[in-house]
Design an enzyme around this catalytic site. Structure first.
Site, PDB file in Angstrom:
ATOM      1  N   GLU A  38       7.137 -10.502 -14.955  1.00  0.00           N
ATOM      2  CA  GLU A  38       7.344 -10.719 -16.381  1.00  0.00           C
ATOM      3  C   GLU A  38       8.720 -11.362 -16.509  1.00  0.00           C
ATOM      4  OE1 GLU A  38       7.952  -7.298 -18.889  1.00  0.00           O
ATOM      5  OE2 GLU A  38       7.620  -8.486 -20.711  1.00  0.00           O
ATOM      6  N   ARG A 264       6.457   1.333  -4.536  1.00  0.00           N
ATOM      7  CA  ARG A 264       7.559   0.428  -4.827  1.00  0.00           C
ATOM      8  C   ARG A 264       8.743   0.796  -3.943  1.00  0.00           C
ATOM      9  NH1 ARG A 264       7.960   0.868 -10.729  1.00  0.00           N
ATOM     10  NH2 ARG A 264       9.243  -0.970 -10.447  1.00  0.00           N
ATOM     11  N   LYS A 274      14.753  -2.555 -13.783  1.00  0.00           N
ATOM     12  CA  LYS A 274      15.331  -3.657 -14.545  1.00  0.00           C
ATOM     13  C   LYS A 274      16.119  -3.133 -15.733  1.00  0.00           C
ATOM     14  CE  LYS A 274      11.687  -6.955 -14.211  1.00  0.00           C
ATOM     15  NZ  LYS A 274      10.804  -7.868 -14.946  1.00  0.00           N
TER      16      LYS A 274
END
Length: 561
Positions: A38, A264, A274
């Site tokens: 994104e 992850r 983020k």
RNA sequence: UGGGGCGUCGCCAAGCGGUAAGGCACCGGGUUUUGAUCCCGGCAUUCGUAGGUUCGAAUCCUGCCGCCCCAGCCA
């Protein structure tokens, strides 16, 4: 002579096994994967893991991998992020063919699929407020209840959805929901919202759309449209897989990619989300997204990490499903082993103290020869100016050293690397600070190059720089950003409390050998005995280079032992 | 107390019923004009735990324990 460990045999991880099987059984003729960021932030080392997996699979199995921007939320996304993401993926060494793809390119198609869902009686326009929707959803243990708008006619739904699209309603007043099952134990299946009204300009479609599709609805269809065979994502999407499958099954699409989830990446002494990185940037705890202490791709690049070292890192940590936290030492090991082979050597003194060679002729400048690499003669040699006065590392002299200290001290002899053997004579201490101000030595004129004429053992070899012929430089000594292994471990303590106040120490009085002026920005170099460095791309000026310390050399010396 | 996952050496991680790979870290020793590199050697009688099946289990079954994720009109 780049060490190629990237193609070494390694057992296939579970995802590559699945893909290999699908290829072997003929389920697929070739693999098609995708990396779907994104554009709402910079890529970090966690994304690198996903990039190396998706693009790596394509390379290894002769498939393809798309770069697709998941740009369905214009309120958070920006064109500047897509640029940085493209740059980072390219820098890591991957290509995505003709051009990058965007979920926003599918907005029209996605809209038509939504109409189809409505016609199939599988979606409805809901007028519950966000709070009401949450209330109706139920809880982890209590089932939800049906929206009063759930049983509208297809005709009404079509009319309302069109009105949503035409901008006839206010934000938040209406949503399109999939009609699945409010009693599902999986919250994601309790009539999830698939379209919401958003009056925000999209960075690509501008004001063409007043409604935007949600992730769960968009992602599976985008994958399907691109004929993705294996849709690889992180563990938190496991609960979303039933919805991924539901949309494709309900729409009876001709292609149905398989979603597979993996763990992850977490690294010790840092944070990865983020949101948290953004907070550090916004509150000036770091100097931007590309601060060399940040584990963003751009930060690592500026720090001096190489693409190969990051690819190797991703390869060695592997792919699995258990939550893990990789030791920072593993990353450091990868950059050291890359740079040990590939970086040329230079000399630089970071904390200089003057050393005067009593019996060396004044005003004499003698050129001695330094190897650019101790094991690789192909990297050549360079001349080093040797003079009567030189600088050595403050650490390399001790007034009263322990026995196993084999550097300079009273009564000792050391080798000035590539220069001469010098013997201690005396030293001066600043009476006020107690600091050593100057050391005097004599040299052995027969030892040019550092070779003992009589083969006498000289255990210590130290680096040095001429006091006359040199270039002053600044060094940013970077260290880990946090001083605890897991800054997020304690939920009651803000992770910023664990910031390491010494993560950036600026040394402004460093002295490097003249040749460093020939180094180019970003080029990796080893300053002998200190570590690996590179010229900083933003802080350097033409008259004064600024170096970033990428990583120290391993140091197994333990004092007092 | 709903659902979905995960538990193999300090940190990762192979293992896919036949008797515990590898990497990092760590500890010894050798070489060395970087206390670097390089080279040799050491490092899980045991796989969260308790039972069961089997000639044989980290691998199959059952119970328990622990950890992670999910109640955005974020992705």
């Amino acid at each position: 002579m780049e060490k190629n460990t990237e193609t070494e045999n390694k057992p296939l991880d579970f995802i590559r096994q699945i893909i290999a099987d699908d290829l072997a059984t003929g389920k697929h003729r070739k693999s098609i994967t995708r990396f779907p960021p994104e554009p709402n932030g910079y890529l970090h080392i966690g994304h690198a893991k996903s990039i190396c997996l998706n693009f790596g699979v394509a390379e290894e199995f002769g498939g393809t991998c798309n770069l697709r921007f998941d740009d369905t939320n214009p309120s958070k996304e920006d064109i500047s992020y897509v640029e940085s993401i493209k740059e980072d993926v390219r820098w890591l060494g991957f290509n995505w063919g003709e051009k990058e793809l965007y979920a926003s390119d599918y907005f029209q198609t996605l809209y038509e699929f939504a109409v189809s869902l409505i016609k199939r009686g599988k979606a409805y326009v809901c007028e519950l407020s966000p709070d009401e929707i949450r209330e109706y959803r139920g809880t982890l243990t209590a089932p939800g209840k049906n929206s009063p708008y759930r049983d509208r006619s297809v005709a009404d739904n079509l009319k309302l959805f069109t009105a949503m699209k035409n901008g006839e309603f206010t934000e938040g007043s209406h949503v399109l929901r999939a009609k699945i099952d409010m009693n599902s134990p999986n919250l994601n299946m309790r009539d999830p919202v698939i379209y919401r009204i958003l009056y925000a300009d999209h960075h690509r479609t501008k004001d063409a759309w007043k409604i935007y599709p949600m992730y769960d609805y968009t992602h599976c269809l985008s994958d399907m449209l691109e004929k993705i065979t294996h849709s690889l994502c992180t563990l938190e999407f496991q609960d979303h897989r039933p919805l991924y499958d539901w949309v494709l099954d309900t729409l009876e699409t001709p292609c149905h990619p398989r979603q597979i989830e993996f763990a992850r990446l977490n690294l010790s002494y840092t944070v990865m989300s983020k949101r948290k990185l953004l907070r550090m940037v916004d509150n000036d705890h770091v100097d931007g997204w590309d601060d060399p202490r940040m584990l963003t791709i751009s930060g690592l690049r500026r720090r001096g990490y190489t693409p190969g070292s990051i690819r190797n890192f991703c390869r060695t940590i592997g792919i699995g499903k258990s939550d893990s936290r990789i030791d920072m030492a593993v990353l450091e090991n990868e950059i050291r082993s890359d740079l040990n082979v590939n970086a040329e050597r230079r000399m630089c003194v970071q904390d200089p103290v003057k050393l005067v060679i009593d019996n060396y002729p004044e005003n004499q400048v003698e050129m001695v020869e330094g190897k650019n690499h101790p094991q690789d003669p192909d990297k050549g040699i360079r001349p080093l100016p040797f003079t009567r006065e030189i600088f050595i590392e403050r650490d390399d002299f001790m007034d009263d050293p322990p026995k196993k200290y084999f550097r300079l001290g009273p009564g000792r002899e050391v080798r000035l690397k590539y220069g001469y053997l010098v013997q201690y004579l005396s030293h001066k201490v600043n009476p006020e600070t107690g600091e050593v101000e100057e050391i005097r030595c004599t040299y052995d004129p027969e030892s040019k190059g550092g070779f003992a004429p009589d083969n006498r053992k000289v255990k210590g070899t130290i680096h040095w720089v001429s006091a006359e012929k040199n270039v002053p430089v600044t060094i940013n000594m970077y260290d880990r950003l946090f001083n605890v292994e897991d800054p997020e471990a304690d939920k009651d303590v803000d992770f910023l409390e664990h910031l390491n106040p010494e993560s950036k120490v600026v040394l402004k009085n460093c002295i490097a050998e003249p040749d460093v002026v020939n180094l180019s920005v970003g080029q990796n170099v080893q300053f002998e005995r200190l570590g690996y460095f590179c010229i900083d791309s933003v802080e350097s000026t033409t008259d004064k280079p600024v170096f970033n310390r990428t990583v120290t050399l391993k140091d197994s010396w333990t004092p007092n032992k």
